[in-house]
Design a protein around this motif. Structure first.
Motif, mmCIF file in Angstrom:
data_model
loop_
_atom_site.group_PDB
_atom_site.id
_atom_site.type_symbol
_atom_site.label_atom_id
_atom_site.label_comp_id
_atom_site.label_asym_id
_atom_site.label_seq_id
_atom_site.Cartn_x
_atom_site.Cartn_y
_atom_site.Cartn_z
ATOM 1 N N GLY A 319 8.619 4.489 4.085
ATOM 2 C CA GLY A 319 9.268 3.253 3.688
ATOM 3 C C GLY A 319 8.912 2.881 2.262
ATOM 4 O O GLY A 319 8.022 3.463 1.642
ATOM 5 N N GLU A 320 9.617 1.908 1.758
ATOM 6 C CA GLU A 320 9.334 1.421 0.416
ATOM 7 C C GLU A 320 8.075 0.569 0.443
ATOM 8 O O GLU A 320 7.738 -0.018 1.467
ATOM 9 N N ARG A 336 3.245 -0.630 3.540
ATOM 10 C CA ARG A 336 4.244 0.436 3.554
ATOM 11 C C ARG A 336 4.323 0.987 4.960
ATOM 12 O O ARG A 336 3.303 1.155 5.633
ATOM 13 N N GLU A 337 5.543 1.281 5.399
ATOM 14 C CA GLU A 337 5.700 1.807 6.754
ATOM 15 C C GLU A 337 6.085 3.260 6.719
ATOM 16 O O GLU A 337 6.970 3.653 5.968
ATOM 17 N N LEU A 338 5.432 4.034 7.556
ATOM 18 C CA LEU A 338 5.818 5.438 7.687
ATOM 19 C C LEU A 338 6.385 5.632 9.079
ATOM 20 O O LEU A 338 5.940 4.994 10.025
ATOM 21 N N THR A 339 7.352 6.515 9.203
ATOM 22 C CA THR A 339 7.826 6.873 10.535
ATOM 23 C C THR A 339 7.272 8.255 10.835
ATOM 24 O O THR A 339 7.524 9.213 10.096
ATOM 25 N N VAL A 340 6.504 8.334 11.910
ATOM 26 C CA VAL A 340 5.823 9.590 12.237
ATOM 27 C C VAL A 340 6.374 10.118 13.560
ATOM 28 O O VAL A 340 6.573 9.365 14.507
ATOM 29 N N VAL A 341 6.610 11.418 13.607
ATOM 30 C CA VAL A 341 7.116 12.012 14.850
ATOM 31 C C VAL A 341 6.210 13.160 15.273
ATOM 32 O O VAL A 341 5.494 13.741 14.456
ATOM 33 N N LEU A 352 0.749 1.078 6.605
ATOM 34 C CA LEU A 352 -0.392 1.204 5.703
ATOM 35 C C LEU A 352 -0.507 -0.086 4.909
ATOM 36 O O LEU A 352 0.498 -0.730 4.624
ATOM 37 N N TRP A 353 -1.751 -0.441 4.545
ATOM 38 C CA TRP A 353 -1.954 -1.681 3.814
ATOM 39 C C TRP A 353 -2.698 -1.418 2.525
ATOM 40 O O TRP A 353 -3.381 -0.423 2.365
ATOM 41 N N GLY A 354 -2.626 -2.413 1.640
ATOM 42 C CA GLY A 354 -3.451 -2.430 0.439
ATOM 43 C C GLY A 354 -3.340 -1.162 -0.390
ATOM 44 O O GLY A 354 -2.260 -0.617 -0.608
ATOM 45 N N ALA A 357 -1.488 1.794 0.935
ATOM 46 C CA ALA A 357 -0.038 1.713 0.842
ATOM 47 C C ALA A 357 0.409 2.051 -0.569
ATOM 48 O O ALA A 357 1.378 2.786 -0.781
ATOM 49 N N GLU A 358 -0.328 1.526 -1.553
ATOM 50 C CA GLU A 358 0.081 1.741 -2.933
ATOM 51 C C GLU A 358 -0.091 3.182 -3.341
ATOM 52 O O GLU A 358 0.724 3.746 -4.050
ATOM 53 N N GLN A 359 -1.192 3.781 -2.883
ATOM 54 C CA GLN A 359 -1.495 5.118 -3.379
ATOM 55 C C GLN A 359 -0.787 6.211 -2.621
ATOM 56 O O GLN A 359 -0.893 7.378 -2.962
ATOM 57 N N PHE A 360 -0.065 5.843 -1.577
ATOM 58 C CA PHE A 360 0.551 6.893 -0.771
ATOM 59 C C PHE A 360 1.635 7.593 -1.563
ATOM 60 O O PHE A 360 2.527 6.969 -2.099
ATOM 61 N N GLU A 361 1.526 8.892 -1.609
ATOM 62 C CA GLU A 361 2.532 9.649 -2.329
ATOM 63 C C GLU A 361 3.499 10.250 -1.348
ATOM 64 O O GLU A 361 3.116 10.962 -0.435
#
Lengths: 610, 106
Positions: A319-320, A336-341, A352-354, A357-361
């Protein structure tokens, strides 16, 4: 020193090594030893309520622990011997106590009552026991002590297994305790553990002032424990501890764990203080890396809300980065939200927070293992990262490889089922026949009158629907149902901090229902409205504006239908009155087959029928 | 008409109500020329004579009719039932209906 008797040098070493010697001859020799120090030891219990004295004996080269036989206690008490006394040990024996060699002095002849320490005895197996620590003199020649006396293998029986790090230490070699064994009752311990999940430095302000802290999870093969450093300790340790490295930690305070702040599985937690010692350890062979206990995403339904779990899956969507304003602290927090399967065919949203979330590539759909993610029931089931959760991208473990292979081959094309349910309460709420009450009972039994909400089920028919207010304008963002305020041309949602040209209407229905016993007013939200009217709130609002007659028809059609309701009774204060309100958690249209079976059953088989 | 009592029956009970008007919930098996073969809730087969060549367009129905003999019914009217009808439950209904415990209700 003139006049001091000669100590039987080397006897300590021989005693320690006495498995290789003819013990009898050794034990019958009467060595002269110096009694370096005494320490009173409280009775060990088991019928023995006499004090005992622990004595450090030295032969000038090494020292050994020993116990004075109780018949000799008087010598200490009458001051016949004291620190530094030299004596001939006329009778003694050697025991293995708790895995260590212990001398038992049965008889001795005092030569000199007190003297200065002779020689510089070093430790053979310098193991300071909890509570009986005696200062060990530094051995000038470490080779003698380490080579001549290999440590006897620890007899682990009832005691925590002790390892000895002989390596590059001149001071006493610490015994490494397993994290499992840490408790507030024993403070002379050292643990060897890997640092995981080092948190950021967090600051706070409260009535007492401000402060800062950081925490880290320490893990060894026996378990894990959370450690926190406050204020000054933060400066001491924050840079010293690096995630993933192994450290020897000692002299930290062991407290009861504050479960609210950590989900680490330990009753206790550590607090780093000024005198805490943290040393990097290079011998990392026996400290494991992260242990996982993966749950399939489809099985998340069975995990209780607010519990933690580990999952591993492929990130199908990223997610954005968005922000949320915390109601509590008014701080803006990135999320930030990720969809995991995974291979169970289900998908789940992970938040993810803080910084995380920001550093997630957003690299190309990596396999990520999540440890200690908190389970929520938002839209069925969802996961949230906490400060004690950790995320490992493309870990080098077999499950990750299997997932990669599956996803690249087939998984990418698969459609996944989400745990989303339209019911506001997802998992645990079902229509339970056991909880069925008739409406009269609900009122007379004063459901919901106590402070806690209470749950019940009922089967009732809609008699009347309050016509004036059946819906409200709501925020169209998925998952947010907050009322939006009209500002000129657009509608603004406070929670999402966004404005929209048109709101999404959501139902807020108030209806009177009846069963054979009585009547009650129930309130329901969007899912309820959807079920009884058979159309979305937007559609119904539209009809209301266009065609009054049709609107009334829709309302009327909804009346007279019977449903099964799962409800929550709760007290509400409005202005000054307190009233019990019944909210519908779940509305279920009747399955006549089921209902008929149920009734037939009662008529034929139940106790009532007899 | 309103006071007419129409007990619910299946094949087994039909013999008891010879000459009386009863209700039978049944599944349509064949239909030709004003006569239908239907399966009752207990699995028995009976023959139904239809008035005025009426057409039956549903699979499950409740037939209100006069018992001619233990396997023939002269239909007076019918009620359409959904295709989802569970015959087992219906049989239970019939059983309960005739149960002595509840006789006072019917």
């Amino acid at each position: 020193m003139a006049g001091l008797p000669q100590l039987t040098a080397g006897i300590c070493a021989r005693l320690a090594n006495s498995e290789n010697e003819d013990s009898e001859e050794l034990f019958n020799s009467q060595p002269t030893l110096q009694l370096l120090s005494f320490k009173k030891v409280p009775p060990t219990g088991g019928g023995n309520n006499v004090d005992r004295y622990r004595v450090i004996v030295s032969d000038g080269e090494h020292f050994l622990q020993s116990m004075l036989a109780t018949q000799l206690n008087h010598l200490v008490e009458e001051d016949a011997i004291s620190k530094g006394a030299v004596a001939v040990i006329e009778k003694f024996t050697c025991n293995i106590v708790q895995g260590k060699r212990l001398l038992i002095i049965l008889a001795l002849r005092v030569l000199v009552k007190t003297a200065e320490k002779i020689g510089s005895p070093g430790s053979l197996q310098g193991r300071p026991e909890g509570g009986a620590s005696t200062p060990a003199a530094v051995t000038p020649g470490p080779s003698t002590s380490t080579n001549a006396t290999p440590a006897p293998p620890p007899v682990a029986a009832a005691q925590p297994a002790r390892q000895q790090t002989q390596a590059n230490r001149n001071a006493r070699a610490p015994a490494v305790y397993p994290i499992e064994s840490l408790s507030p009752y024993q403070n002379n311990w050292t643990i060897k553990a890997r640092a995981m999940n080092k948190s950021d430095i967090r600051t706070w302000v409260n009535q007492r002032g401000e402060g800062k802290l950081f925490s880290v999870t320490l893990m060894d093969e026996s378990g894990e424990i959370r450690a926190t450093a406050f204020n000054a300790a933060v400066d001491l340790f924050y840079d010293k501890i690096q995630e993933g490295k192994v450290y020897l930690v000692s002299k930290a305070k062991v407290n009861l764990a504050k479960k609210k702040f950590s989900n680490v599985n330990n009753e206790y937690e550590l607090t780093f203080e000024r005198n805490t010692e943290v040393e990097e350890c290079l011998d990392v062979t026996d400290v494991p890396t992260v242990k996982f206990n993966f749950v399939q995403i489809s099985a998340l339904q069975d995990v209780a809300k607010d519990a933690t779990c580990d999952i591993i899956g492929v990130v199908k969507e990223v997610g954005e980065l968005s922000t949320i304003t915390s109601k509590a602290t008014s701080k803006v927090i990135p999320k930030r939200e990720l969809t995991v399967v995974d291979r169970s065919g289900y998908s789940v949203r992970v938040t993810l927070w803080g910084k995380q979330a920001e550093q997630f590539e957003a690299t190309d759909q990596p396999v990520i293992a999540f440890k200690g993610a908190k389970v929520g029931d938002f839209q069925g089931r969802s996961l949230s990262m906490m400060s004690s959760s950790s995320m490992h991208v493309n870990p080098d473990i077999p499950e990750a490889h299997a997932l990669r292979g599956w996803f690249d081959a087939a998984g990418a094309e698969q459609t996944f089922q989400a745990h989303t349910s339209t019911f506001t309460g997802g998992g645990g709420i079902t229509f339970d026949r056991a909880e069925v009450r008739n409406l009269n009972e609900v009122k007379t039994a004063e459901f919901g009158m106590s402070d806690k909400p209470e749950y019940f089920c009922a089967q009732a028919t809609i008699m009347h629907i309050k016509n004036d207010n059946i819906s409200y304008p709501a925020c169209p963002t998925q998952g947010c149902g907050k009322k939006v305020v009209e500002l000129g041309d657009s509608w603004r949602c406070e929670k999402c901090d966004k404005s929209y040209p048109k709101p999404q209407h959501r139902y807020m229905v108030s209806m009177a229902v009846s069963d054979y016993s009585g009547q009650a007013w129930l309130s329901g939200f969007n899912d309820v409205g959807q079920t009884i009217f058979g159309m979305s709130a937007d559609e119904l609002v539209d009809i209301r504006e266009r065609d009054d007659t049709q609107y009334n028809q829709v309302i009327e059609r909804a009346i007279g239908n019977t449903y099964n309701f799962a409800c929550r009774a709760k007290q509400d204060s409005y202005n000054e009155t307190t009233r019990v309100r019944y909210a519908i958690n779940r509305i279920i249209p009747l399955n006549y087959r089921e209902e008929a079976k149920y009734l037939a059953n009662i008529l034929t088989h139940s106790d009532w029928a007899r | 008409m309103a006071d007419q009592r129409t007990p619910r029956v299946n094949k087994a009970l039909m013999a008891k109500f010879r000459g009386q008007t009863v209700r039978v919930v049944a599944k349509l098996i064949t239909l030709n020329d004003g006569r239908a073969i239907v399966e009752t809730s207990d699995g028995g087969e009976i023959e139904v004579s239809l008035p005025r060549n009426e057409d039956l367009d549903c699979q499950y129905l409740e037939i209100i009719g006069k018992v001619e003999d233990e396997r023939t019914l002269k239909m007076l009217g019918h009620v359409k039932f959904s295709d989802n009808t569970d015959m087992k439950i219906w049989d239970q209904v019939v059983q309960i209906w005739h149960d002595a415990k509840f006789a006072h209700m019917f």
